[in-house]
Design a protein around this motif. Structure first.
Motif, PDB file in Angstrom:
ATOM      1  N   ASP A  65      39.066  40.500  48.359  1.00 39.15           N
ATOM      2  CA  ASP A  65      38.874  41.205  47.092  1.00 39.15           C
ATOM      3  C   ASP A  65      38.425  40.305  45.937  1.00 39.15           C
ATOM      4  O   ASP A  65      38.423  40.730  44.787  1.00 39.15           O
ATOM      5  N   ALA A  66      38.085  39.092  46.248  1.00 34.12           N
ATOM      6  CA  ALA A  66      37.715  38.157  45.177  1.00 34.12           C
ATOM      7  C   ALA A  66      36.474  38.639  44.424  1.00 34.12           C
ATOM      8  O   ALA A  66      35.491  39.051  45.040  1.00 34.12           O
ATOM      9  N   TRP A  67      36.547  38.576  43.111  1.00 36.29           N
ATOM     10  CA  TRP A  67      35.359  38.869  42.304  1.00 36.29           C
ATOM     11  C   TRP A  67      34.385  37.702  42.434  1.00 36.29           C
ATOM     12  O   TRP A  67      34.795  36.552  42.589  1.00 36.29           O
TER      13      TRP A  67
ATOM     14  N   ARG B  14      41.475  35.240  29.648  1.00 32.36           N
ATOM     15  CA  ARG B  14      40.536  35.292  28.515  1.00 32.36           C
ATOM     16  C   ARG B  14      41.175  34.729  27.263  1.00 32.36           C
ATOM     17  O   ARG B  14      40.533  34.029  26.486  1.00 32.36           O
TER      18      ARG B  14
ATOM     19  N   ALA C 181      33.371  38.530  32.868  1.00 30.83           N
ATOM     20  CA  ALA C 181      34.667  39.186  32.618  1.00 30.83           C
ATOM     21  C   ALA C 181      35.566  38.306  31.749  1.00 30.83           C
ATOM     22  O   ALA C 181      36.357  38.809  30.959  1.00 30.83           O
TER      23      ALA C 181
ATOM     24  N   ARG D 166      42.999  39.277  31.423  1.00 35.44           N
ATOM     25  CA  ARG D 166      43.199  39.345  29.984  1.00 35.44           C
ATOM     26  C   ARG D 166      43.895  38.081  29.482  1.00 35.44           C
ATOM     27  O   ARG D 166      43.502  37.492  28.482  1.00 35.44           O
TER      28      ARG D 166
ATOM     29  N   PRO E  78      42.437  41.221  38.642  1.00 36.52           N
ATOM     30  CA  PRO E  78      41.958  41.559  37.295  1.00 36.52           C
ATOM     31  C   PRO E  78      43.110  41.725  36.304  1.00 36.52           C
ATOM     32  O   PRO E  78      42.901  41.593  35.106  1.00 36.52           O
ATOM     33  N   GLU E  79      44.317  42.000  36.819  1.00 32.73           N
ATOM     34  CA  GLU E  79      45.444  42.154  35.895  1.00 32.73           C
ATOM     35  C   GLU E  79      45.785  40.843  35.198  1.00 32.73           C
ATOM     36  O   GLU E  79      46.548  40.831  34.234  1.00 32.73           O
TER      37      GLU E  79
END
Ligand SMILES: Nc1nc2c(ncn2[C@@H]2O[C@H](COP(=O)(O)OP(=O)(O)O)[C@@H](O)[C@H]2O)c(=O)[nH]1
Ligand SMILES: [Mg+2]
Lengths: 271, 178
Positions: free
Chosen positions: B129-131, B104, B139, B101, B97-98
């Protein structure tokens, strides 16, 4: 499969947006520096929140709301300590002491108070567990997240990495077409309405700011809230120039291009 | 002999090099390139690390795959790569997740300015841990019209299917133009 990370990278606002748009059911666990919090959702609606070991029982909530006086609270605790929140709620209603409305309003107020405090958290681990919900004997509420997100993002003093989230003010905004995404149902303040009234693919974000005499941080903050509430999306401003090369592609013969793409497809399939 | 290009972009460590390596018939060449932009008017130069792979289609057609990190401004890349460019693949590490951003930011630019079709590869889907793909789509604020594809860049079949989906999108878009 996991849904976890750090709030530095994915904020509480963004988590709520995700839960809202995905219509998730489950519990979000947040681990702040000293205290943990749990927020539960059903079908993308906020139903419950608990911060650390704060007294979130019905009696605790009613006492905090001034609906029950502390000495009454002690008395009730003594007599009805074996009762679940739902049973106690019924008891109070049947005794004519409180209405169902009183009880729900107090819980709603408590849940929102907890959640708005969580919006201020900028660091800490988060995890979402699908289908984990508070026990059945808890009294839950059911709140639309759009308003919670808008209000929550207003309360954030300084949104992290705001410029990275909305890097380009020459882009425009458009309303999202999505069931439940009706801007009319959202409680906007004057500043937000000013922005909303100019939303149109013809107006760049920069133009909207200029018209409303807002600085870059002000406009970005408002746009951020609207984006995260899933009400607007970012689009190319109409009439903005395309990169020079873009036009070049259009000139290539269409039949030729189609045959070329089909040859590529055949080749990759056979690999 | 005709050459066409596809560009694989995305944050650092998202799997661009691995992706190209899985399907390239030559060893992936990694280079540092200096790119100067004419569109900027001011003479500006930036160094971009690039990977380079190749798939020969037939005697007359070669596909080149370029891997390059996402930039806030794509002008540089577009200028040198866009001739014969078919489309983009934006790689995202589904575990980190880091990097969302930055992803995006890249996608916001693409959404507004991409001159050719693109797809997003939700990479490293093999990791614990994959989304999930649909969570990532939200996201990353991805346009509902853009394909978000599960990907494992270390697996050739997975890379093939991402490339094919991009090609199908390109065909579809040609159909829409006329
Ligand atoms: N488990 C797993 N590892 C991957 C995958 N794709 C790439 N990697 C690894 O992730 C690291 C970064 O990949 P790399 O291609 O160098 O990223 P780049 O910086 O975008 O070029 C390398 O160690 C790769 O082997 C994948 O799909 N699954
Ligand atoms: Mg690389």
């Amino acid at each position: 499969m996991a849904l976890k990370g750090n709030l530095r990278d994915f904020s509480v606002v963004q988590l709520f947006n995700l839960v809202n748009l995905a219509g998730k059911t489950g519990t979000l666990t947040l681990e702040g520096p000293n205290v943990a919090a749990w927020v539960s959702f059903r079908d993308g609606k906020l139903i419950h929140a608990q911060l650390g070991n704060e007294d979130g029982t019905l009696l605790g909530v009613l006492t905090k709301a001034g609906k029950v006086r502390p000495e009454q609270s002690k008395l009730i605790k003594g007599h009805a300590s074996d009762k679940s929140d739902k049973e106690l709620g019924l008891l109070l209603i049947n005794a004519g002491y409180l209405t169902q409305q009183d009880i729900l309003a107090s819980i709603q107020h408590y849940v929102l108070d907890v959640v708005y405090r969580l919006f201020a958290w900028v660091d800490g681990f988060f995890r979402f567990d699908n289908d984990v919900l508070p026990p059945d004997d808890h009294i839950t509420v059911r709140l639309d997240l759009e308003n919670v997100i808008i209000e929550g993002s207003r309360r954030i003093e300084q949104i992290q990495s705001l410029e990275d989230e909305i890097p380009n003010l020459d882009l425009a905004l458009n309303f999202v077409e999505r069931p439940g995404a009706n801007i009319r149902d959202v409680h906007l303040n004057t500043q937000e309405w000013k922005v909303v009234s100019y939303i149109n693919p013809k107006n760049s974000i920069r133009q909207i700011a200029k018209t409303n005499k807002m600085n870059e941080t002000e406009i970005r903050t408002i746009v951020y809230g609207l984006l995260e509430a899933g009400l607007v999306e970012i689009v190319r401003a109409e009439g903005a120039p395309m990169p020079a090369q873009a036009e070049q592609f259009e000139k290539v013969n269409k039949v030729e291009r189609e045959s070329l793409v089909n040859r590529l497809i055949d080749r990759i399939r056979s690999m | 002999m005709q050459t066409v290009k596809m560009v694989v972009t995305g944050p650092f460590n998202s799997g661009k090099t691995e992706f190209i390596r899985s399907v390239s018939e030559i060893d992936v060449v990694s280079t540092e390139r200096s790119i100067s932009s004419e569109a900027e008017r001011v003479k500006e130069t930036t160094t971009v690390a690039m990977d380079f792979g190749r798939i020969t289609v037939d005697d007359e057609l070669v596909l080149y795959l370029f891997g390059t990190p996402g930039q806030k401004r794509f002008d540089f890349m577009w200028e040198i790569l866009s001739e014969g460019m078919l489309g983009f693949i934006v790689m995202v590490d589904s575990n980190r997740p880091e990097t969302f951003r930055e992803a995006r930011g890249i996608l916001q630019t693409f959404r507004a300015y991409a001159p050719t079709p693109y797809v997003v590869a939700a990479n490293k889907q093999d990791m614990e841990d994959a989304w999930e793909v649909e969570d990532l789509r939200i996201a990353l604020k991805l346009d509902s019209k853009i394909k978000m594809l599960p990907c494992i860049a270390t697996k050739k079949d997975s890379v093939k299917s991402v490339l094919l989906e991009l090609l199908y999108s390109i065909l579809e878009e040609m159909g829409e133009v006329n």
